[in-house]
Design an enzyme around this catalytic site. Structure first.
Site, PDB file in Angstrom:
ATOM      1  N   LYS A 111      -8.586  -0.393   6.207  1.00  0.00           N
ATOM      2  CA  LYS A 111      -9.730   0.436   5.800  1.00  0.00           C
ATOM      3  C   LYS A 111      -9.246   1.845   5.517  1.00  0.00           C
ATOM      4  O   LYS A 111      -8.431   2.381   6.270  1.00  0.00           O
ATOM      5  CB  LYS A 111     -10.744   0.458   6.961  1.00  0.00           C
ATOM      6  N   LYS A 135      -7.165   6.228  13.538  1.00  0.00           N
ATOM      7  CA  LYS A 135      -8.565   6.674  13.577  1.00  0.00           C
ATOM      8  C   LYS A 135      -9.500   5.493  13.881  1.00  0.00           C
ATOM      9  O   LYS A 135     -10.410   5.598  14.698  1.00  0.00           O
ATOM     10  CB  LYS A 135      -8.919   7.273  12.209  1.00  0.00           C
ATOM     11  N   LYS A 147      -4.767   3.696   2.926  1.00  0.00           N
ATOM     12  CA  LYS A 147      -5.230   4.829   2.114  1.00  0.00           C
ATOM     13  C   LYS A 147      -4.765   4.601   0.696  1.00  0.00           C
ATOM     14  O   LYS A 147      -3.732   3.956   0.464  1.00  0.00           O
ATOM     15  CB  LYS A 147      -4.615   6.139   2.637  1.00  0.00           C
ATOM     16  N   THR A 231     -19.357  12.002   8.169  1.00  0.00           N
ATOM     17  CA  THR A 231     -18.114  12.650   8.615  1.00  0.00           C
ATOM     18  C   THR A 231     -18.411  14.040   9.200  1.00  0.00           C
ATOM     19  O   THR A 231     -18.016  14.348  10.334  1.00  0.00           O
ATOM     20  CB  THR A 231     -17.089  12.733   7.466  1.00  0.00           C
ATOM     21  N   ASN A 262     -17.878  17.601   0.779  1.00  0.00           N
ATOM     22  CA  ASN A 262     -18.771  16.806   1.626  1.00  0.00           C
ATOM     23  C   ASN A 262     -18.571  17.124   3.110  1.00  0.00           C
ATOM     24  O   ASN A 262     -19.522  17.436   3.829  1.00  0.00           O
ATOM     25  CB  ASN A 262     -18.557  15.311   1.331  1.00  0.00           C
ATOM     26  N   SER A 391     -18.943   3.824   7.770  1.00  0.00           N
ATOM     27  CA  SER A 391     -18.431   2.857   6.783  1.00  0.00           C
ATOM     28  C   SER A 391     -18.451   1.453   7.390  1.00  0.00           C
ATOM     29  O   SER A 391     -18.797   0.475   6.726  1.00  0.00           O
ATOM     30  CB  SER A 391     -16.991   3.190   6.390  1.00  0.00           C
TER      31      SER A 391
HETATM   32  N1  GLU Z   1     -11.837   8.942   3.674  1.00  0.00           N
HETATM   33  C1  GLU Z   1     -12.487   8.965   4.922  1.00  0.00           C
HETATM   34  C2  GLU Z   1     -11.490   9.231   6.031  1.00  0.00           C
HETATM   35  O1  GLU Z   1     -10.435   9.774   5.810  1.00  0.00           O
HETATM   36  C3  GLU Z   1     -13.344   7.731   5.172  1.00  0.00           C
HETATM   37  C4  GLU Z   1     -12.614   6.431   5.181  1.00  0.00           C
HETATM   38  C5  GLU Z   1     -13.536   5.211   5.221  1.00  0.00           C
HETATM   39  O2  GLU Z   1     -14.732   5.373   5.377  1.00  0.00           O
HETATM   40  O3  GLU Z   1     -12.996   4.127   5.071  1.00  0.00           O
HETATM   41  O4  GLU Z   1     -11.759   8.984   7.183  1.00  0.00           O
END
Ligand code: GLU
Length: 457
Positions: A111, A135, A147, A231, A262, A391
């Site tokens: 993810k 995370k 990523k 977030t 955001n 998410s």
């Molecule tokens: N891009 C966001 C992060 O760095 C969200 C990632 C997601 O929701 O998968 O946490």
């Protein structure tokens, strides 16, 4: 677990660690553990992945993680690099580089977001993918980490060019993505708009409407209530948890927020809602200071009418961008890009509490200096986990076809964040280390346990 490499790559070198004397911060935690300091010159020249590994190594040593399993935890399991030829509006063709790094699938499908930025390269995406794995472990959601990114300057591209680029990237990654395999989401310079294009392109290729292949979608395409604010809202919840532990009074605190996309704008909004006076804000077009407090709603409305940027904002005085981080505030929230707080400016930071909305905003060298000063840093992999948590709720809703109210989502997200904070806080206390190393220890322990019990090696 087989490690697949699909690209030209360089090997990450692990930095050496040298012992330094520890000193206590006001929490009674050992601000610098002997394993947590290295000479500054060496560490500031590390690429983002190496800088991440340096701090991960400290955590692995402190928790005495056995080296065999640690080798697996720290190595990205798949690195994909693609070339994307795009027809530009003027008829010319430009070739863009796109990346997707799957760091780990030990705890579940991978993810993580997709970012569009000129700075995107393999090392950055590798670091960001690893942070996602840790995370998700800290947020206690059943995902590995990944990523993606495309090296481009989205601000100089038309909507049509961005759509063609997004569709080309999706097509190139269609065998990587999947509802139970790898689930992208928005990140820097991407949003629900790009996620809608990905759903459409992926559904065309695979032959079936598949909204669960990405999260952060618009509500009408299976997005979740609360995802847009998740977030920034979580960053504020993490800050409030830390404020309570430190016995500070939010109503008497001043904050500065770097970044007004955001994450930054919503973080600032929730600080204000909780009585924290936001005296400094900034984005890539300008930085602003008002000792009486900036009206954040006004700044958000100004941005919405001003092509999404703060340039020209009149509700505060314009200051130099670099001055924002050094303002006389209690709380600092870096919510922009990596390496904003470095060994060069860390000594001038006045905040007592830093909550990281961005991924990797504090360099390894800065960590050492701030730890020594007794500054408490709530690290990215804990503080900005609210986004990926919602998410996860979005993905669950897509799979079950049952959708929750915003109130229900926010309630659950707050509960998840508070629990994650408590877990990391307890590890940091027990190990007498910083919250960052405590977070890595918690995450490493969880991913390592999954690797051992699956036994694919
Ligand atoms: N891009 C966001 C992060 O760095 C969200 C990632 C997601 O929701 O998968 O946490």
């Amino acid at each position: 677990m087989a490690l697949t490499k699909i690209s030209k790559k360089t090997k990450a070198k692990n930095a050496t660690t040298a012992p330094a004397k520890g000193n206590e911060n006001h929490l009674g935690m050992n601000a610098i553990h002997p394993l947590e300091a290295t000479p500054h010159a060496a560490k500031e020249s590390l690429n983002p992945f190496e800088a991440m590994i340096r701090r991960l190594d400290q955590a692995a040593k402190l928790m005495k993680l056995d080296n065999d399993v640690y080798q697996i935890v720290k190595t990205p399991s798949k690195v994909v690099e693609v070339s994307l030829p795009i027809k530009m509006d003027d008829g010319s063709i430009k070739v863009y580089e796109g990346y997707r790094v799957i760091h780990s699938t030990a705890l579940g499908p991978s993810k993580g977001g997709i970012r569009y930025h000129p700075q995107v390269d393999e090392h950055e995406v590798k670091a960001l993918a690893a942070w996602m794995a840790f995370k998700c472990a800290i947020a206690d959601i059943p995902y590995g980490g990944a990523k993606g990114g495309i090296t481009c300057d989205p601000k100089s591209m038309s909507v049509g060019e961005l759509e063609r680029l997004t569709r080309a990237y999706t097509a190139a990654m269609s065998d990587i993505f999947g509802v139970d395999k790898d689930i992208p989401a928005p990140d820097v310079n991407t949003s629900g708009r790009e996620m809608a294009w990905i759903v459409d392109e992926y559904s065309k290729i695979t032959g079936g409407f598949t909204p669960g292949v990405v999260t952060g979608k618009p509500l009408h395409l299976g997005g979740s209530q609360g995802r847009v604010e998740a977030t920034g809202r979580g960053v504020c919840t993490a800050a409030l948890e830390a404020i309570a532990k430190l016995k500070m009074n939010p109503k008497k605190m001043k904050a500065a927020v770097q970044g007004f996309g955001n994450v930054g704008s919503i973080t600032a909004k929730h600080f204000e809602l909780n009585g924290i006076k936001v005296v400094g804000i900034s984005d890539h077009t300008g930085a602003f200071y008002n000792p009486k407090g900036i009206n954040i709603q006004e700044a958000i409305q100004y941005c919405a009418k001003n092509k999404g940027v703060l340039k020209g904002f009149k509700g505060a005085t314009s200051i130099k961008p670099e001055a924002l981080l050094e303002l006389d505030v209690d709380l600092l929230a870096p919510c922009a890009l990596e390496n904003q707080i470095t060994a060069e400016n860390a000594g001038r930071i006045k905040a007592k509490l830093i909550v990281e909305g961005a991924n990797g905003p504090t360099s390894a060298g800065a960590d050492d200096i701030l730890n020594k000063k007794g500054v408490i840093i709530i690290p990215d992999i804990l503080a900005n986990g609210g986004g990926v948590t919602v998410s996860y709720f979005e993905w669950v809703q897509n799979r079950t076809g049952y959708y929750y109210s915003e109130e229900e989502i926010n309630k659950r997200a707050d509960r998840w964040m508070k629990q994650a904070f408590t877990n990391v806080w307890n590890v940091a206390q027990k190990q007498k280390t910083s919250m960052r190393i405590g977070a890595y220890i918690f995450a490493l322990g969880k991913v390592a346990t999954a690797i051992r019990s699956r036994g694919s090696y």
